[in-house]
Design a protein around this motif. Structure first.
Motif, PDB file in Angstrom:
ATOM      1  N   VAL A  65     -12.395  37.427  32.570  1.00 39.34           N
ATOM      2  CA  VAL A  65     -13.116  38.562  31.994  1.00 39.34           C
ATOM      3  C   VAL A  65     -12.270  39.819  32.231  1.00 39.34           C
ATOM      4  O   VAL A  65     -11.332  39.797  33.030  1.00 39.34           O
ATOM      5  CB  VAL A  65     -14.504  38.725  32.649  1.00 39.34           C
ATOM      6  CG1 VAL A  65     -15.329  37.469  32.424  1.00 39.34           C
ATOM      7  CG2 VAL A  65     -14.374  39.039  34.141  1.00 39.34           C
ATOM      8  N   PRO A  66     -12.564  40.938  31.561  1.00 38.50           N
ATOM      9  CA  PRO A  66     -11.806  42.174  31.807  1.00 38.50           C
ATOM     10  C   PRO A  66     -11.811  42.550  33.293  1.00 38.50           C
ATOM     11  O   PRO A  66     -12.838  42.423  33.966  1.00 38.50           O
ATOM     12  CB  PRO A  66     -12.555  43.223  30.964  1.00 38.50           C
ATOM     13  CG  PRO A  66     -13.173  42.435  29.861  1.00 38.50           C
ATOM     14  CD  PRO A  66     -13.547  41.118  30.460  1.00 38.50           C
ATOM     15  N   ARG A  67     -10.655  42.997  33.775  1.00 35.20           N
ATOM     16  CA  ARG A  67     -10.499  43.246  35.208  1.00 35.20           C
ATOM     17  C   ARG A  67     -11.506  44.251  35.748  1.00 35.20           C
ATOM     18  O   ARG A  67     -12.036  44.086  36.842  1.00 35.20           O
ATOM     19  CB  ARG A  67      -9.077  43.762  35.485  1.00 35.20           C
ATOM     20  CG  ARG A  67      -8.794  44.055  36.934  1.00 35.20           C
ATOM     21  CD  ARG A  67      -7.344  44.430  37.156  1.00 35.20           C
ATOM     22  NE  ARG A  67      -6.462  43.332  36.766  1.00 35.20           N
ATOM     23  CZ  ARG A  67      -5.126  43.410  36.845  1.00 35.20           C
ATOM     24  NH1 ARG A  67      -4.553  44.513  37.252  1.00 35.20           N
ATOM     25  NH2 ARG A  67      -4.391  42.376  36.491  1.00 35.20           N
TER      26      ARG A  67
ATOM     27  N   PHE B 169      -2.386  41.674  23.733  1.00 40.16           N
ATOM     28  CA  PHE B 169      -3.445  42.058  24.673  1.00 40.16           C
ATOM     29  C   PHE B 169      -4.763  42.331  23.941  1.00 40.16           C
ATOM     30  O   PHE B 169      -5.838  42.139  24.504  1.00 40.16           O
ATOM     31  CB  PHE B 169      -3.025  43.299  25.456  1.00 40.16           C
ATOM     32  CG  PHE B 169      -2.100  42.985  26.606  1.00 40.16           C
ATOM     33  CD1 PHE B 169      -1.422  41.773  26.675  1.00 40.16           C
ATOM     34  CD2 PHE B 169      -1.898  43.905  27.621  1.00 40.16           C
ATOM     35  CE1 PHE B 169      -0.569  41.493  27.721  1.00 40.16           C
ATOM     36  CE2 PHE B 169      -1.051  43.627  28.680  1.00 40.16           C
ATOM     37  CZ  PHE B 169      -0.375  42.410  28.725  1.00 40.16           C
ATOM     38  N   ALA B 170      -4.682  42.804  22.696  1.00 40.90           N
ATOM     39  CA  ALA B 170      -5.909  43.061  21.947  1.00 40.90           C
ATOM     40  C   ALA B 170      -6.663  41.755  21.711  1.00 40.90           C
ATOM     41  O   ALA B 170      -7.896  41.696  21.843  1.00 40.90           O
ATOM     42  CB  ALA B 170      -5.571  43.727  20.615  1.00 40.90           C
ATOM     43  N   GLU B 171      -5.910  40.680  21.362  1.00 42.89           N
ATOM     44  CA  GLU B 171      -6.542  39.364  21.191  1.00 42.89           C
ATOM     45  C   GLU B 171      -7.136  38.881  22.507  1.00 42.89           C
ATOM     46  O   GLU B 171      -8.254  38.356  22.559  1.00 42.89           O
ATOM     47  CB  GLU B 171      -5.512  38.359  20.667  1.00 42.89           C
ATOM     48  CG  GLU B 171      -4.991  38.688  19.267  1.00 42.89           C
ATOM     49  CD  GLU B 171      -3.937  37.699  18.823  1.00 42.89           C
ATOM     50  OE1 GLU B 171      -3.696  36.723  19.569  1.00 42.89           O
ATOM     51  OE2 GLU B 171      -3.344  37.903  17.742  1.00 42.89           O
ATOM     52  N   ARG B 172      -6.378  39.052  23.583  1.00 43.63           N
ATOM     53  CA  ARG B 172      -6.851  38.623  24.903  1.00 43.63           C
ATOM     54  C   ARG B 172      -8.103  39.397  25.321  1.00 43.63           C
ATOM     55  O   ARG B 172      -9.047  38.842  25.872  1.00 43.63           O
ATOM     56  CB  ARG B 172      -5.749  38.824  25.944  1.00 43.63           C
ATOM     57  CG  ARG B 172      -6.085  38.221  27.301  1.00 43.63           C
ATOM     58  CD  ARG B 172      -5.124  38.708  28.356  1.00 43.63           C
ATOM     59  NE  ARG B 172      -5.287  40.143  28.589  1.00 43.63           N
ATOM     60  CZ  ARG B 172      -4.557  40.832  29.455  1.00 43.63           C
ATOM     61  NH1 ARG B 172      -3.597  40.219  30.139  1.00 43.63           N
ATOM     62  NH2 ARG B 172      -4.751  42.123  29.631  1.00 43.63           N
ATOM     63  N   ASP B 173      -8.080  40.719  25.031  1.00 49.22           N
ATOM     64  CA  ASP B 173      -9.236  41.540  25.412  1.00 49.22           C
ATOM     65  C   ASP B 173     -10.488  41.101  24.661  1.00 49.22           C
ATOM     66  O   ASP B 173     -11.597  41.110  25.221  1.00 49.22           O
ATOM     67  CB  ASP B 173      -8.947  43.015  25.114  1.00 49.22           C
ATOM     68  CG  ASP B 173      -7.893  43.591  26.056  1.00 49.22           C
ATOM     69  OD1 ASP B 173      -7.618  42.941  27.081  1.00 49.22           O
ATOM     70  OD2 ASP B 173      -7.353  44.667  25.747  1.00 49.22           O
ATOM     71  N   ALA B 174     -10.323  40.736  23.393  1.00 49.97           N
ATOM     72  CA  ALA B 174     -11.480  40.273  22.627  1.00 49.97           C
ATOM     73  C   ALA B 174     -12.040  38.981  23.226  1.00 49.97           C
ATOM     74  O   ALA B 174     -13.265  38.808  23.360  1.00 49.97           O
ATOM     75  CB  ALA B 174     -11.073  40.052  21.169  1.00 49.97           C
ATOM     76  N   GLU B 175     -11.128  38.072  23.631  1.00 48.09           N
ATOM     77  CA  GLU B 175     -11.548  36.806  24.249  1.00 48.09           C
ATOM     78  C   GLU B 175     -12.238  37.069  25.580  1.00 48.09           C
ATOM     79  O   GLU B 175     -13.287  36.478  25.893  1.00 48.09           O
ATOM     80  CB  GLU B 175     -10.329  35.903  24.451  1.00 48.09           C
ATOM     81  CG  GLU B 175     -10.665  34.568  25.094  1.00 48.09           C
ATOM     82  CD  GLU B 175      -9.418  33.744  25.375  1.00 48.09           C
ATOM     83  OE1 GLU B 175      -9.509  32.792  26.168  1.00 48.09           O
ATOM     84  OE2 GLU B 175      -8.352  34.075  24.817  1.00 48.09           O
ATOM     85  N   GLN B 176     -11.670  37.983  26.392  1.00 50.17           N
ATOM     86  CA  GLN B 176     -12.248  38.282  27.695  1.00 50.17           C
ATOM     87  C   GLN B 176     -13.598  38.978  27.564  1.00 50.17           C
ATOM     88  O   GLN B 176     -14.489  38.792  28.402  1.00 50.17           O
ATOM     89  CB  GLN B 176     -11.279  39.136  28.525  1.00 50.17           C
ATOM     90  CG  GLN B 176     -10.048  38.368  28.978  1.00 50.17           C
ATOM     91  CD  GLN B 176      -9.203  39.170  29.948  1.00 50.17           C
ATOM     92  OE1 GLN B 176      -9.494  40.331  30.235  1.00 50.17           O
ATOM     93  NE2 GLN B 176      -8.167  38.541  30.482  1.00 50.17           N
TER      94      GLN B 176
ATOM     95  N   LYS C 219     -18.297  43.461  39.289  1.00 49.87           N
ATOM     96  CA  LYS C 219     -19.749  43.570  39.118  1.00 49.87           C
ATOM     97  C   LYS C 219     -20.376  42.214  38.785  1.00 49.87           C
ATOM     98  O   LYS C 219     -21.355  41.781  39.428  1.00 49.87           O
ATOM     99  CB  LYS C 219     -20.065  44.584  38.025  1.00 49.87           C
ATOM    100  CG  LYS C 219     -21.558  44.796  37.826  1.00 49.87           C
ATOM    101  CD  LYS C 219     -21.812  45.873  36.788  1.00 49.87           C
ATOM    102  CE  LYS C 219     -23.310  46.087  36.603  1.00 49.87           C
ATOM    103  NZ  LYS C 219     -23.590  47.122  35.571  1.00 49.87           N
ATOM    104  N   VAL C 220     -19.791  41.516  37.794  1.00 47.38           N
ATOM    105  CA  VAL C 220     -20.419  40.268  37.375  1.00 47.38           C
ATOM    106  C   VAL C 220     -20.265  39.186  38.444  1.00 47.38           C
ATOM    107  O   VAL C 220     -21.183  38.383  38.688  1.00 47.38           O
ATOM    108  CB  VAL C 220     -19.853  39.810  36.005  1.00 47.38           C
ATOM    109  CG1 VAL C 220     -18.415  39.327  36.133  1.00 47.38           C
ATOM    110  CG2 VAL C 220     -20.728  38.705  35.412  1.00 47.38           C
TER     111      VAL C 220
END
Length: 409
Positions: A315-317, A265-272, A322-323
Motif C-alpha cells: 500500500v502507499p507508504r 510509479f503512477a501505475e504502481r500508485d494506482a495498484e497500491q 495507520k492501516v
C-alpha cells in the motif's frame, strides 16, 4: 600773459603748470594765443583724467593682472611726471598712488586665493590618492573600477600643484590604479581557469547523466542523479557560452529518466491505492471481533483475515502505519485475551498467587494486632510507625487479591 588756477603762459610763450612742488615748465607755445596754449595743454590733462579713470574701472571690474595693471600705472605716471599737461596733476598722482595700493591689495588677495586653491587642490588630490589606495585592495571589481575611472576625471579637473608635489601624488595615484588592475587581471585569469575546470567537470557529469537516462533501476539511479546534482553545484559555473548548453543537456537527461520513472510509479500508485482499499476493508472486518468474547472463534477468524491480508500487495507508504496499526490493535487484543486465559487456567500460578495472598493477609493481621497493643500501652509513636507499615502491606495485599481474581476467585 594768460593764466588759470593750474597754469599760465608768460610773455615768451612758455607754459607753466602749478604743483605742490611749485611751478613746472609744461612747454613753449608759438603757434597761437596764450589762451589757445592753455586750452591745448588742458586737453592733454583731460586725456590723462580719462585714461586714469578707465584704468581704475578695469582694475575694479575685470581680471586684469597685477603685472599689466602696474605697467599701465607706470606709463600714466611717466606722463603725469613729465608735466606736459595743465591741471591738478597732484590729484592725478594721488589717484595713481591709490590705484597702486588697490592693485597691491588685489595682488595679495589673489595670492592668498591661489594659496587657498592650492591647499584645497592638495587636500582634494590627497583624498583622491587615499581613496584610490583603498580601492586598490577591493574585490568589488566592477564598482571599484568604475570609481577609479571617476577619480581620474576628478583629478583632471583639479588645478596643478607645484611640480614636485603634483608628481609625487600622481605617482601614488597611478600606482594604486595599476595595483588594482593587476589584481583584477589576476582574479579574472584565475576565474577563467576555474571556469575551464568547471566546464571539464560538467562535461563528464553530462556524459554520465545521459548514459543513465535509460536506466530502469529506479532507486539507485535516482540516488546517483542526486549525487550528480550535488557535484554539479560544487563544480561552480563554466564559461557563459558553455554553461547554458551543458545545463540543458544535464537537465534533459534527468527529465528523460524521471519522466519514465513517474510513468511506472503512477501505475504502481494506482495498484497500491486499490491494495489500500482492500486492506482497510479487512481491518474493518477484524475490528468487528472486538471485544473478544469467544477467544477460539476470534483467533480462527483473525487467522483467516490475516491470510487474506498477506496475499494483498503493498500500500502507499504514508498510509501503511495507520492501516497496519488497526490490524495490530486487534492482534494485541487477542494476545491479551490468550494471556488472561492462560493465567486463569494455570494451577501453579494460581497456587503462587494464593500463597502470596495468604502471607500478606497474615502480615496485615499481625500488624493490626501490634498496633492495637501499642495503642493500649500508650506507645503512640510506635503505633504510628506500624500504621505506615500497614498501609504498604495493605496495598500489596490489595494488588495480590486483584491478581487472584483473574484466576476466577
Amino acid at each position: 600773459m594768460s593764466s588759470d588756477p593750474w597754469g599760465r603762459v608768460d610773455e615768451t610763450g612758455t607754459v607753466y603748470v602749478r604743483t605742490a612742488d611749485g611751478e613746472q615748465v609744461v612747454g613753449s607755445w608759438a603757434a597761437g594765443s596764450p589762451e589757445e596754449a592753455l586750452a591745448y595743454f588742458e586737453r592733454k590733462y583731460e586725456g590723462l583724467v580719462v585714461e586714469i579713470g578707465l584704468l581704475e574701472k578695469r582694475v575694479q571690474t575685470t581680471d586684469l593682472s597685477a603685472k599689466d595693471a602696474q605697467t599701465a600705472i607706470d606709463h600714466l605716471r611717466e606722463q603725469v611726471e613729465a608735466h606736459h599737461a595743465v591741471g591738478d596733476l597732484d590729484s592725478l598722482r594721488k589717484r595713481l598712488d591709490k590705484l597702486v595700493q588697490t592693485v597691491e591689495a588685489r595682488r595679495e588677495e589673489r595670492k592668498q586665493q591661489r594659496a587657498k586653491q592650492s591647499d584645497e587642490a592638495r587636500r582634494a588630490k590627497e583624498e583622491l590618492v587615499a581613496e584610490a589606495e583603498e580601492l586598490a585592495q577591493s574585490d568589488q571589481w566592477r564598482v571599484a573600477g568604475e570609481r577609479l575611472r571617476a577619480l581620474v576625471d576628478t583629478w583632471k579637473g583639479l588645478p596643478r600643484l607645484d611640480r614636485k608635489s603634483d608628481d609625487e601624488l600622481w605617482h601614488r595615484f597611478s600606482h594604486a590604479r595599476s595595483a588594482f588592475s593587476k589584481r583584477r587581471k589576476g582574479h579574472f585569469a584565475q576565474l577563467d581557469a576555474q571556469r575551464e575546470e568547471a566546464r571539464r567537470i560538467k562535461e563528464r557529469l553530462v556524459a554520465e547523466a545521459e548514459a543513465l537516462s535509460g536506466s530502469t533501476d529506479w532507486g539507485p539511479t535516482a540516488a546517483r542523479y542526486r549525487e550528480l546534482m550535488a557535484d554539479w553545484k560544487a563544480a561552480g559555473r563554466a564559461q557563459r557560452e558553455h554553461e547554458d548548453d551543458l545545463w540543458n543537456r544535464f537537465r534533459g537527461a534527468q527529465d528523460v529518466f524521471f519522466a519514465a520513472r513517474s510513468s511506472v510509479f503512477a501505475e504502481r500508485d494506482a495498484e497500491q491505492a486499490e491494495n489500500l482499499k482492500l486492506k482497510e476493508e479487512l481491518a474493518e472486518e477484524a475490528e468487528k471481533l472486538l471485544p473478544i468474547s469467544d477467544l477460539k472463534g476470534s483467533r480462527a477468524a483473525f487467522r483467516s483475515i490475516n491470510e487474506r491480508w498477506e496475499a494483498i500487495g503493498h500500500v502507499p507508504r504514508d498510509a501503511r502505519p495507520k492501516v497496519e496499526g488497526r490490524m495490530h490493535a486487534v492482534e494485541r487484543a487477542i494476545q491479551e485475551a490468550e494471556e488472561a486465559e492462560w493465567r486463569r487456567t494455570n494451577p501453579e500460578a494460581r497456587a503462587r498467587a494464593e500463597g502470596l495472598t495468604g502471607q500478606l493477609q497474615a502480615a496485615v493481621d499481625k500488624l493490626r494486632g501490634q498496633i492495637e497493643q501499642a495503642r493500649a500501652q500508650g506507645n503512640n509513636s510506635r503505633a504510628d510507625k506500624l500504621e505506615r507499615e500497614l498501609e504498604g502491606r495493605q496495598a500489596l495485599l490489595d494488588q495480590a487479591l486483584k491478581g487472584l481474581e483473574e484466576f476466577g476467585g
